[in-house]
Design a protein around this motif. Structure first.
Motif, PDB file in Angstrom:
ATOM      1  N   ALA A 175      54.764  -0.647  44.500  1.00 22.49           N
ATOM      2  CA  ALA A 175      56.195  -0.416  44.727  1.00 22.49           C
ATOM      3  C   ALA A 175      56.440   0.046  46.163  1.00 22.49           C
ATOM      4  O   ALA A 175      57.440  -0.338  46.791  1.00 22.49           O
ATOM      5  CB  ALA A 175      56.716   0.625  43.735  1.00 22.49           C
ATOM      6  N   ARG A 176      55.545   0.857  46.672  1.00 25.31           N
ATOM      7  CA  ARG A 176      55.706   1.326  48.049  1.00 25.31           C
ATOM      8  C   ARG A 176      55.582   0.166  49.043  1.00 25.31           C
ATOM      9  O   ARG A 176      56.297   0.130  50.048  1.00 25.31           O
ATOM     10  CB  ARG A 176      54.666   2.400  48.347  1.00 25.31           C
ATOM     11  CG  ARG A 176      54.841   3.025  49.720  1.00 25.31           C
ATOM     12  CD  ARG A 176      54.050   4.292  49.884  1.00 25.31           C
ATOM     13  NE  ARG A 176      54.293   4.892  51.185  1.00 25.31           N
ATOM     14  CZ  ARG A 176      53.781   6.056  51.590  1.00 25.31           C
ATOM     15  NH1 ARG A 176      53.008   6.752  50.754  1.00 25.31           N
ATOM     16  NH2 ARG A 176      54.056   6.523  52.800  1.00 25.31           N
ATOM     17  N   LEU A 177      54.702  -0.779  48.755  1.00 27.87           N
ATOM     18  CA  LEU A 177      54.555  -1.942  49.628  1.00 27.87           C
ATOM     19  C   LEU A 177      55.829  -2.775  49.677  1.00 27.87           C
ATOM     20  O   LEU A 177      56.126  -3.416  50.692  1.00 27.87           O
ATOM     21  CB  LEU A 177      53.377  -2.804  49.167  1.00 27.87           C
ATOM     22  CG  LEU A 177      51.992  -2.292  49.543  1.00 27.87           C
ATOM     23  CD1 LEU A 177      50.920  -3.046  48.765  1.00 27.87           C
ATOM     24  CD2 LEU A 177      51.752  -2.447  51.037  1.00 27.87           C
ATOM     25  N   ARG A 178      56.568  -2.778  48.594  1.00 29.26           N
ATOM     26  CA  ARG A 178      57.806  -3.571  48.573  1.00 29.26           C
ATOM     27  C   ARG A 178      58.849  -2.962  49.517  1.00 29.26           C
ATOM     28  O   ARG A 178      59.696  -3.688  50.056  1.00 29.26           O
ATOM     29  CB  ARG A 178      58.358  -3.637  47.152  1.00 29.26           C
ATOM     30  CG  ARG A 178      57.406  -4.326  46.159  1.00 29.26           C
ATOM     31  CD  ARG A 178      58.107  -4.617  44.843  1.00 29.26           C
ATOM     32  NE  ARG A 178      57.175  -4.986  43.777  1.00 29.26           N
ATOM     33  CZ  ARG A 178      56.584  -6.156  43.656  1.00 29.26           C
ATOM     34  NH1 ARG A 178      56.824  -7.101  44.551  1.00 29.26           N
ATOM     35  NH2 ARG A 178      55.764  -6.408  42.653  1.00 29.26           N
ATOM     36  N   LEU A 201      52.066 -13.575  47.230  1.00 26.15           N
ATOM     37  CA  LEU A 201      51.970 -13.652  45.771  1.00 26.15           C
ATOM     38  C   LEU A 201      52.900 -12.644  45.108  1.00 26.15           C
ATOM     39  O   LEU A 201      53.679 -12.995  44.200  1.00 26.15           O
ATOM     40  CB  LEU A 201      50.527 -13.401  45.345  1.00 26.15           C
ATOM     41  CG  LEU A 201      50.267 -13.331  43.838  1.00 26.15           C
ATOM     42  CD1 LEU A 201      50.458 -14.703  43.190  1.00 26.15           C
ATOM     43  CD2 LEU A 201      48.859 -12.807  43.569  1.00 26.15           C
ATOM     44  N   PHE A 202      52.838 -11.401  45.543  1.00 21.39           N
ATOM     45  CA  PHE A 202      53.650 -10.369  44.892  1.00 21.39           C
ATOM     46  C   PHE A 202      55.122 -10.502  45.262  1.00 21.39           C
ATOM     47  O   PHE A 202      55.996 -10.111  44.473  1.00 21.39           O
ATOM     48  CB  PHE A 202      53.121  -8.982  45.257  1.00 21.39           C
ATOM     49  CG  PHE A 202      51.873  -8.604  44.497  1.00 21.39           C
ATOM     50  CD1 PHE A 202      51.946  -8.284  43.150  1.00 21.39           C
ATOM     51  CD2 PHE A 202      50.641  -8.589  45.118  1.00 21.39           C
ATOM     52  CE1 PHE A 202      50.804  -7.940  42.431  1.00 21.39           C
ATOM     53  CE2 PHE A 202      49.487  -8.248  44.422  1.00 21.39           C
ATOM     54  CZ  PHE A 202      49.565  -7.930  43.069  1.00 21.39           C
ATOM     55  N   ASP A 203      55.433 -11.059  46.426  1.00 18.74           N
ATOM     56  CA  ASP A 203      56.834 -11.320  46.757  1.00 18.74           C
ATOM     57  C   ASP A 203      57.398 -12.458  45.909  1.00 18.74           C
ATOM     58  O   ASP A 203      58.548 -12.392  45.452  1.00 18.74           O
ATOM     59  CB  ASP A 203      56.965 -11.682  48.239  1.00 18.74           C
ATOM     60  CG  ASP A 203      56.943 -10.462  49.141  1.00 18.74           C
ATOM     61  OD1 ASP A 203      56.974  -9.340  48.608  1.00 18.74           O
ATOM     62  OD2 ASP A 203      56.875 -10.629  50.375  1.00 18.74           O
ATOM     63  N   ARG A 204      56.594 -13.487  45.704  1.00 18.13           N
ATOM     64  CA  ARG A 204      57.057 -14.661  44.971  1.00 18.13           C
ATOM     65  C   ARG A 204      57.126 -14.408  43.469  1.00 18.13           C
ATOM     66  O   ARG A 204      58.008 -14.932  42.778  1.00 18.13           O
ATOM     67  CB  ARG A 204      56.144 -15.846  45.257  1.00 18.13           C
ATOM     68  CG  ARG A 204      56.663 -17.186  44.728  1.00 18.13           C
ATOM     69  CD  ARG A 204      57.958 -17.604  45.413  1.00 18.13           C
ATOM     70  NE  ARG A 204      57.832 -17.631  46.860  1.00 18.13           N
ATOM     71  CZ  ARG A 204      57.411 -18.695  47.541  1.00 18.13           C
ATOM     72  NH1 ARG A 204      57.103 -19.802  46.914  1.00 18.13           N
ATOM     73  NH2 ARG A 204      57.338 -18.641  48.863  1.00 18.13           N
ATOM     74  N   THR A 214      62.609 -16.055  45.312  1.00 13.88           N
ATOM     75  CA  THR A 214      62.551 -16.681  46.633  1.00 13.88           C
ATOM     76  C   THR A 214      62.122 -15.596  47.595  1.00 13.88           C
ATOM     77  O   THR A 214      62.785 -14.582  47.767  1.00 13.88           O
ATOM     78  CB  THR A 214      63.912 -17.237  47.051  1.00 13.88           C
ATOM     79  OG1 THR A 214      64.324 -18.202  46.082  1.00 13.88           O
ATOM     80  CG2 THR A 214      63.823 -17.880  48.412  1.00 13.88           C
ATOM     81  N   ALA A 215      60.938 -15.815  48.202  1.00 16.53           N
ATOM     82  CA  ALA A 215      60.387 -14.769  49.059  1.00 16.53           C
ATOM     83  C   ALA A 215      59.851 -15.359  50.334  1.00 16.53           C
ATOM     84  O   ALA A 215      59.325 -16.457  50.351  1.00 16.53           O
ATOM     85  CB  ALA A 215      59.277 -14.017  48.323  1.00 16.53           C
TER      86      ALA A 215
END
Length: 431
Positions: free
Chosen positions: A288-291, A392-395, A428-429
């Motif tokens: 979550a922090r990376l987001r 990957l985690f954005d998409r 969409t990332a």
């Protein structure tokens, strides 16, 4: 396969295998560490038991250390050379038996630069180093981005996937295959050969495993013969073509270098991506922090490399009577260096068993080795893994495990054979 190959396996792998099993039953921590490699294997309790025996442990099967300072010192000291099955001292008749069952050029035997010392190592490394300079790696960024985007687009929305087979392995194999001039249709075959041959980095492997690895090396050798002949007729804009044109390496050196670059070009990175996915899913607060703080992604990659090292171990042999950690080692002494243990040395890393993407000194890990054998492709692996994980985690922001990840049954190369996930909705990332 000829009986002489079975004799070679028995001398190089079978005898150590039985010795390790015997010593593991007697409670030797090093034998337990390298001998327990099931698909659910966790090496770290064995590493900590080894650490508890002292900075430099002398067991019935040799020396070993999980100490950061000693590991780094041995990696950087010219009094220590590379150790592998090829330089085990055996009586003359037994050495002849091994030579009678010679394998084609491969990553774990000379003239592969992975297992040779200067001056031969210096010459071979120099021949390919231009392809791995920061400028050369930087030019690959656009291709890494496009390959990653293609693979993410191919993953099924709201579906299930094996992230190793469908994604983590595909990113690095596409890049290194192009760097070596291999056609796209050969990638799946190289993945199969690499999977079969990777146990050769371990010792004490089973006969069936060794036989499958040897067969893969023989088949790959035939492919490389044809590929190199084709490049002599029609060279391209790739590493292997430049080596062929230069003419500084003979055919055996060319094939050893090509097989090493191909294997090293995806083995570390596929494990790094898989290990990263598992750790981030296990620590949702850090994901979550990376987001919200995407600038932490490079440091996250370093922490994955430290916390769950894709390459767990290497070994060195004393080239002369020398000293390590206050212990006198005689010429020929072998020391197994636990890179994963060094990466969790509490004297170097505070709370080393805690995964922490903000760790300030995570980049001091030894996963890529140190000294003259530092991994040539370290920058490439970092770039590929960082972009692949973030994309990957954005998409797929709802990505979740759908089963128990299955570890590869290996000691040296540490990663996942299967990583079943539910992808969730697609977003969409952009990265």
């Amino acid at each position: 396969m000829s009986p002489r190959y079975w004799l070679r396996w028995l001398l190089e792998q079978g005898t150590p295998r039985y010795a390790l099993r015997f010593q593991a039953r007697r409670g030797d921590p090093f034998a337990q560490l390298v001998g327990s490699t099931s698909g659910l294997y966790d090496p770290y309790p064995h590493i900590e038991e080894l650490r508890g025996r002292g900075r430099l442990y002398k067991g019935p099967v040799g020396w070993a250390t999980a100490d950061y300072e000693l590991t780094r010192a041995a990696l950087r000291d010219s009094r220590f050379g590379i150790f592998g099955a090829h330089n085990v001292q055996l009586p003359g008749p037994l050495t002849k038996l091994i030579r009678a069952a010679e394998l084609p050029p491969n990553p774990v035997e000379p003239p592969s630069m992975l297992v040779i010392d200067p001056p031969e190592h210096t010459r071979l490394r120099k021949s390919v180093s231009a392809a791995f300079t920061p400028r050369a790696i930087g030019r690959l960024r656009e291709r890494i981005e496009s390959v990653t985007a293609e693979l993410l687009h191919a993953l099924p929305e709201d579906g299930s996937a094996d992230l190793i087979e469908d994604y983590a392995a595909q990113v690095p194999i596409a890049i290194i295959a192009e760097m070596l001039g291999f056609p796209q249709e050969s990638r799946r075959q190289f993945l199969a050969w690499g999977d079969a041959a990777s146990p050769l980095l371990d010792f004490g492997i089973a006969w069936r495993t060794w036989r499958e690895a040897a067969t893969a090396m023989i088949n790959m050798d035939g492919y490389l013969d044809e590929h190199i002949a084709r490049l002599r007729r029609e060279p391209g804009d790739d590493i292997l073509s430049s080596l062929v044109i230069a003419g500084d390496l003979d055919d055996r050196e060319l094939k050893a270098t090509a097989s090493l670059l191909m294997g090293a070009g995806f083995e570390t990175t596929v494990n790094l991506i898989g290990n990263g996915v598992v750790q981030l899913l296990a620590h949702p607060e850090q994901l979550a922090r990376l987001r919200t703080e995407p600038e932490l992604w490079p440091q996250t990659v370093e922490e994955v490399l430290r916390f769950d090292a894709p390459v767990q171990s290497t070994a060195r042999t004393a080239l002369c009577d020398t000293e390590l950690g206050g212990v006198t080692l005689h010429k020929g002494s072998v020391v197994v260096l636990s890179l994963a243990g060094a990466n969790r040395d509490p004297k170097m890393f505070e709370n080393p068993d805690r995964f922490d993407i903000t760790r300030s000194n995570a980049k001091d890990h030894l996963t890529f080795s140190s000294g003259i054998h530092t991994c040539l492709g370290a920058s490439l692996a970092r770039m590929e893994a960082g972009y692949a994980l973030r994309s990957l985690f954005d998409r797929f922001p709802e990505l979740a495990l759908s089963g128990t990840p299955e570890r590869r049954p290996l000691y040296t190369l540490h990663g996942y054979a299967r990583l079943p996930v539910n992808l969730g909705r697609r977003a969409t990332a952009t990265v």
